[in-house]
Structure formats: structure tokens, C-alpha cells
Enzyme design. Structure first.
Site, PDB file in Angstrom:
ATOM      1  N   LYS A  51       0.815  -1.215   0.000  1.00  0.00           N
ATOM      2  CA  LYS A  51       0.000   0.000   0.000  1.00  0.00           C
ATOM      3  C   LYS A  51       0.849   1.267   0.000  1.00  0.00           C
ATOM      4  O   LYS A  51       0.613   2.178  -0.795  1.00  0.00           O
ATOM      5  CB  LYS A  51      -0.944  -0.041   1.208  1.00  0.00           C
ATOM      6  N   THR A  59       3.995   1.522  -0.817  1.00  0.00           N
ATOM      7  CA  THR A  59       4.746   1.514  -2.079  1.00  0.00           C
ATOM      8  C   THR A  59       3.882   2.053  -3.207  1.00  0.00           C
ATOM      9  O   THR A  59       4.334   2.865  -4.030  1.00  0.00           O
ATOM     10  CB  THR A  59       5.220   0.085  -2.394  1.00  0.00           C
ATOM     11  N   ARG A  97       2.563   8.534   6.968  1.00  0.00           N
ATOM     12  CA  ARG A  97       2.883   8.425   8.393  1.00  0.00           C
ATOM     13  C   ARG A  97       4.369   8.131   8.581  1.00  0.00           C
ATOM     14  O   ARG A  97       5.031   7.605   7.684  1.00  0.00           O
ATOM     15  CB  ARG A  97       2.079   7.295   9.038  1.00  0.00           C
ATOM     16  N   PHE A 104      -3.204  -0.455   7.230  1.00  0.00           N
ATOM     17  CA  PHE A 104      -3.840  -1.768   7.115  1.00  0.00           C
ATOM     18  C   PHE A 104      -4.968  -1.744   6.081  1.00  0.00           C
ATOM     19  O   PHE A 104      -4.972  -0.948   5.158  1.00  0.00           O
ATOM     20  CB  PHE A 104      -4.292  -2.278   8.478  1.00  0.00           C
ATOM     21  N   ALA A 134      -3.180   1.592  12.741  1.00  0.00           N
ATOM     22  CA  ALA A 134      -4.594   1.573  12.362  1.00  0.00           C
ATOM     23  C   ALA A 134      -5.367   0.453  13.037  1.00  0.00           C
ATOM     24  O   ALA A 134      -6.590   0.474  13.034  1.00  0.00           O
ATOM     25  CB  ALA A 134      -4.742   1.463  10.852  1.00  0.00           C
ATOM     26  N   TRP A 180       6.850  -1.055  -7.687  1.00  0.00           N
ATOM     27  CA  TRP A 180       7.973  -1.612  -6.925  1.00  0.00           C
ATOM     28  C   TRP A 180       9.182  -1.808  -7.844  1.00  0.00           C
ATOM     29  O   TRP A 180      10.314  -1.498  -7.463  1.00  0.00           O
ATOM     30  CB  TRP A 180       7.569  -2.941  -6.286  1.00  0.00           C
ATOM     31  N   PHE A 191       2.832  -9.089  -9.647  1.00  0.00           N
ATOM     32  CA  PHE A 191       4.037  -9.892  -9.452  1.00  0.00           C
ATOM     33  C   PHE A 191       4.326 -10.670 -10.733  1.00  0.00           C
ATOM     34  O   PHE A 191       3.403 -10.977 -11.500  1.00  0.00           O
ATOM     35  CB  PHE A 191       3.846 -10.872  -8.283  1.00  0.00           C
ATOM     36  N   LYS A 214       7.188  -6.568  10.655  1.00  0.00           N
ATOM     37  CA  LYS A 214       6.444  -5.958   9.559  1.00  0.00           C
ATOM     38  C   LYS A 214       7.316  -5.085   8.668  1.00  0.00           C
ATOM     39  O   LYS A 214       7.094  -4.964   7.471  1.00  0.00           O
ATOM     40  CB  LYS A 214       5.282  -5.130  10.120  1.00  0.00           C
TER      41      LYS A 214
END
Length: 558
Positions: free
Chosen positions: A72, A74, A95, A302, A274, A411, A383, A106
Site C-alpha cells: 500500500k 509503495t 505516516r 492496514f 490503524a 515496486w 508480481f 512488519k
């Protein structure tokens, strides 16, 4: 083929000087306080003194997270770079990362691959010291509270009814439940206590929801730290702590300016989780970004049932913001996990698993369109193992809801991989008008607000409020907090309060075990399931892989 790590990509970047980024964001140098060559704090006076009109606001959210990853942040960064590549004047608002996940499992919150904000190491570690200031203000209040009791307790605070905890920005399960004040009379009053992680502190929420230093002081004064023997609330204002706390936070209140790998101005400020807090960057940073760009891309933590719900029902309600478009990020890999496929099997085509998992995406999309009534696009983070048949399957299902699907490769390609998404976002902003609506009105009871989120957003059949929580709700409504929005603390891994219920479960109830008010933030926190406000480290923490060489170059940070 060997891929560079995120930190290797970031360290290979040659960022522009922060004053160049400020000029790119139309910020006069008189508002800029430099923290070295690549970071700066921006004077909030800019928001009031700028004559620029607000730009378009784009919210990036995601499906329910899985170990397969969604990307998200990214996507948020890559979309902003994509908008800039197609000629738009754009800013991004994010954030700040917490040290807990950075050293845990994470990871950070600076993006990934070729869609990152830099200096990545600084942002993921101490940055400009905001979190340290928040922790200091939190713990000053805790110290003044216990000192008041020790020095005679003229307010009549009941040590058994203290609700304020100390905090530290680290995953440390050992501190969840402690007993302090031991060692005799001179060392305080013995009592049960505990720590929250800094990002779950109400001070973090207060900082992120404040509109000025005056508003900050007023919110700090309203914080309830406990109750007296006759059950009256005691505030930070009663303890005369608000002024000193504001003094600690005066610089932390100023938004931070950095840049993406491609030189797009990025405001990175505040960092509530979140799942246990409201999960959005500061209102000040968002307002500043809107003033300084024709398009502002921001994200909420999230899945959309957590971050987006709180962004829309809490942040937008308090700040008077209305998003112009919403991006829901998904990966085929994650949707196949929601369909029951093992993580080791995600590389092979499996339309059956995708078919079982895609209701998760469709529920999030339906919520954005039908509950909140906002224009929406699905961004599939592609991907190499994703097949055309799997991509076509998602496109067809989303089209049935009247939502377009765009493939994103930010990405691997940075802004270039976000150009198609950028064009669709511009189309939504220019051609589709939303009719933004909250999921519940202000005048509902707290119980009805909780029920509205569970039934309308989560897709559950209702709530189970424990007797203890029902008593807390009655007390808070009697104290005048019934008009507050609710901030539901819930597992991020499911629409329900059971992390094992993947996909789009139905017929479940959510158990509310405790309710408390964050009077300074202006919302009521609803604790569900087994949610904790102090995480723990995993068996193999990410911290074990992080190092620094004799030249100060950090390695192993993702």
C-alpha cells in the site's frame, strides 16, 4: 536474478537538496527549518498564509493484509511519482514508521523497491525526533499523575482507576503488565501499571488531529488519566500538565518534508497504528500537502476496514476533508491466501483459490462505493508470477461493481509503473463526483455506532458487548462523550475480530470487551477480541539483521 534490497536502492539514490524540494512544493524558505541536507520541518503558519487553493485528495487503502504482502505505501509513493511523470503538480502525505515493526517483523513505512521516500534509514529510525517527543510528553504526564498521588492526592485520584499508561516505541511484551511504586513509601504508591507502544498513545492521536499549537494545548488538557474515588474524571488539565507537554511537542507538531526517490515532495508526519489507533498521518501534514500540490496522495494503515474507515469516519469528520478518489490496493498472491492457498503455493495459477479470496477485495471496494459513496479504482500490485487469466478474473469481477482495475508495477519501475494508475486517478477526480457520506451520524449512541461499523463495513451480523463494556459505555455517555466517533481496535487480519477468519466472512459477531475515551483526541476507543496495545517481537526479530559499519552505513534495514 539478484534484486537489490530496499536499503541498497535507497542508498544508491542521489536525492535533491531539501531546499530544492521545498521550492518544488512552492514553499518559501522562511517556512523551512532544515534538519541536515535532506530533511526539514515546515512552519504550520504556511497553511494559513498560503494563497494557493487546495488540491485534489486521493486516499490509498488496501485489502485485508496477509503475509503475502499488499504494497500500500509503495503504491502510494509510486502513484505520486506517476502523477508527477504525467505532468501533475503533486505531493504525498505519509505516516512516520514506528521502531516496533522496524525491529520486529512488519518492516518500516518508507515504501519499497523503486517507490520509496528518502532518506530511508533516517525516516525508519529516529527521523526528526517526533516519536521521542511524544513518548516524553506521555511519560511526563504519567510521572506528574503518580507524583500527585504521592504528594497528598488532593484530587482524590483512585489508584485502582488510573487509565493512563506509560509508553515506549518498541515491541516489548514484558512491559504490558507491570507493578510499580515498590520499595517503600518514599518510592511511590504500589499499583498495577503497564506500557503502550508510543504509536498507540493518545498523545500520538492528539498530535495528529491538532490544527494548531492552541488546539494541541486544549486537547492535551482534556486527556482523562483516571477517575476519583467518587468516579469523576481527572484530566491532564487538572494536573496542570498540558503546558509542559505542549512545550515538549512544539517542534514535533511541525510537519516533516522529505522526498521520494524521484524527487516528489513528501510530507511524513505522525504515525498511529490503524489496528489500535486511528492510523492516519497528521491533519496538519495533509492540509499542508493539499495547499502545496494540485494532487495529494495519502494512505491509511492496514485494510480499508481499519485505516480507511478511521480516515473517513474520524479524520475527515474532524478536519472537514473530502477525498476526491480512493485507490484500493490488492495483490493476486494475497487474494489467493484469502482463498485458502498456502503461502508456498502462491506462485502457481489457481483461479479457484482466487475465486474464493476475491470477495475480500469486493467487500472493501463495495464499502468505498456504496457506504462512503466515493469514486474508486483497484490497483493490482503485479508480481511476475501473476498470470493473465488471474488478472482478467479480477478485472471482470471489479467491473461488475462499476470499478476499473489498473495494473501497477511501481515496486520494480517506480513512477513509470504508476503512470496508468495515475491517469485513472486523474479521470476519477475530473469526471466522477462522489457524494461522501460517513458510515454513521454523530447523534447515534456509541453502541449503535459500533454496530453500524460492524454491520455496514465489516459485514458482520452485530456486536456482543460484554457487561463490563456496556457499563463503560453508559458511563461515557453520562459524561457527555456519546457524540464522539468510535475508534475500533481490532485485528488487522480479518473483517471480524478473529484473525483466522479470512476472505469475506459472514454471520459473525464482534465482541466488545472494553471501551475507553480518548477525550483529547476526541474519539472513543473500542477494544475487541484479543487486540493489544503493546506488541511483542517475533521469534527472529528483524533487529538481528541490522548493522552499521565503521563509516556509519546501515545495512539489513529491509
Amino acid at each position: 536474478m539478484a534484486y537489490l534490497s530496499d536499503i541498497e536502492i535507497a542508498q544508491a539514490c542521489r536525492p535533491a537538496h531539501i531546499m530544492e524540494i521545498a521550492r518544488r512544493a512552492h514553499i518559501d524558505e522562511k517556512y523551512v527549518e532544515q534538519y541536515g541536507n535532506y530533511k526539514a520541518k515546515i512552519d504550520p503558519a504556511l497553511i494559513k498564509e498560503s494563497s494557493r487553493p487546495d488540491g485534489k485528495l486521493i486516499l490509498v487503502t488496501a485489502i485485508t493484509p496477509t503475509p503475502a504482502g499488499e504494497g500500500k505505501t509503495t503504491t502510494t509513493i509510486g502513484l505520486a511519482d506517476g502523477l508527477r511523470r504525467i505532468g501533475k503538480d503533486v505531493t504525498v502525505a505519509l505516516r512516520e514508521p514506528s521502531l516496533g515493526p522496524v525491529f520486529g517483523v512488519k518492516g518500516g513505512a518508507a515504501g519499497g523497491g523503486y517507490a520509496q521516500v528518502v532518506p530511508m534509514e533516517d525516516i525508519n529510525l529516529h527521523f526528526t525526533g517526533d516519536f521521542h517527543a511524544i513518548g516524553a510528553a506521555n511519560n511526563l504526564l504519567a510521572a506528574m499523575l503518580d507524583n500527585h498521588i504521592q504528594q497528598g492526592n488532593t484530587l482524590g485520584i483512585d489508584p485502582r482507576r488510573i487509565t493512563w499508561k506509560r509508553c515506549v516505541d518498541m515491541n516489548d511484551r514484558q512491559l504490558r503488565f507491570i507493578v510499580d511504586g515498590l520499595g517503600g513509601r518514599v518510592n511511590g504508591t504500589p499499583r498495577e501499571d503497564g506500557f503502550d507502544i508510543t504509536v498507540a498513545s493518545e498523545i500520538m492521536a492528539v498530535l495528529c488531529l491538532s490544527s494548531s499549537i492552541t488546539d494541541l494545548k486544549a486537547r492535551l488538557a482534556r486527556i482523562i488519566v483516571g477517575y476519583t474515588y467518587d468516579e469523576k474524571p481527572v484530566t491532564a488539565g487538572d494536573l496542570k500538565a498540558a503546558g509542559a507537554m505542549a512545550a515538549l511537542l512544539k517542534d514535533a507538531l511541525k510537519p516533516n518534508l522529505v522526498q521520494t526517490l524521484e524527487g516528489t515532495p513528501a510530507f511524513v508526519h505522525g504515525g498511529p497504528f490503524a489496528n489500535i489507533a486511528h492510523g492516519c498521518n497528521s491533519i496538519m501534514a495533509t492540509r499542508m500537502a493539499l495547499k502545496m500540490g494540485d494532487y495529494t496522495v495519502t494512505e491509511a494503515g492496514f485494510g480499508a476496514d481499519l485505516g480507511a474507515e478511521k480516515f473517513l469516519d474520524i479524520k475527515c469528520r474532524m478536519a472537514g476533508l473530502t477525498p476526491d478518489a480512493v485507490v484500493v490496493v490488492a495483490t493476486i498472491r494475497a487474494l489467493k491466501m484469502h482463498g485458502g492457498l498456502d503461502k508456498k503455493e502462491l506462485a502457481r495459477e489457481d483461479l479457484a483459490a482466487l475465486g474464493k479470496g476475491i470477495p475480500n477485495l469486493l467487500r472493501h471496494v463495495s464499502n468505498i462505493k456504496n457506504v462512503y459513496k466515493l469514486p474508486c479504482v483497484v490497483a493490482v500490485n503485479r508480481f511476475p508470477t501473476d498470470t493473465d487469466a488471474e488478472v482478467d478474473f479480477i478485472i471482470e469481477k471489479c467491473r461488475a461493481l462499476g470499478v476499473n482495475t489498473v495494473l501497477s508495477t511501481v515496486w520494480a519501475e517506480g513512477g513509470k509503473g504508476g503512470e496508468a494508475l495515475a491517469r485513472e486517478v486523474v479521470r476519477l477526480c475530473e469526471e466522477e463526483k462522489g457524494d461522501f457520506t460517513f458510515s454513521y451520524p454523530d447523534d447515534m449512541s456509541l453502541s449503535d455506532k459500533i454496530n453500524a461499523v460492524v454491520t455496514r463495513v465489516y459485514g458482520g451480523k452485530g456486536v456482543n458487548i460484554t457487561p463490563a463494556a456496556a457499563k463503560q459505555i453508559a458511563q461515557l455517555e453520562a459524561l457527555g462523550f456519546g457524540s464522539c466517533p468510535v475508534c475500533i481496535a481490532k485485528t488487522q487480519y480479518s473483517f471480524s475480530d478473529d484473525p483466522t477468519l479470512l476472505g469475506a466472512p459472514e454471520g459473525f459477531t464482534v465482541t466488545v470487551r472494553a471501551v475507553k475515551v480518548s477525550a483529547g483526541a476526541g474519539f472513543v476507543v473500542v477494544l475487541t477480541g484479543d487486540i493489544m496495545t503493546m506488541p511483542g517481537l517475533p521469534k527472529v526479530p528483524a533487529a538481528e539483521r541490522i548493522d552499521v559499519d565503521e563509516n556509519g552505513r546501515i545495512s539489513g534495514l529491509f
